[in-house]
Design a protein around this motif. Structure first.
Motif: not given
Length: 85
Positions: A40, A78-79, A82-83
């Protein structure tokens, strides 16, 4: 130049395109394959670089390009989030 005219876009300094591509590739690969906070962090560093580039090139980019860049940046953040969670 009149004060009401926007300043011309500023080109980034002497950054080699190959070096920038390889740095972005490394950050994406580390971000996607490293677990949790490490991945992240790599993605958020890449997002910060994209924000810097977006701010510097904003006047020179047409509206459709701006929207595409904002969507890509949003998906990247967003990814990264999410991590973390």
């Amino acid at each position: 130049m009149q004060p009401t005219q926007p300043s011309p876009p500023v080109r980034p300094g002497p950054i080699s395109p190959t070096g920038a591509f390889l740095a972005a590739l490394v950050l994406v690969l580390v971000g996607l394959f490293a677990p949790g906070v490490v991945g992240a962090t790599a993605l958020l560093v890449l997002a910060a670089g994209l924000v810097w580039l977006l701010r510097r090139s904003w006047p020179a980019v047409p509206a459709a390009g701006r929207m595409f860049r904002l969507v890509a940046l949003t998906l990247l953040v967003a990814v990264a989030l999410a991590k973390i969670f």
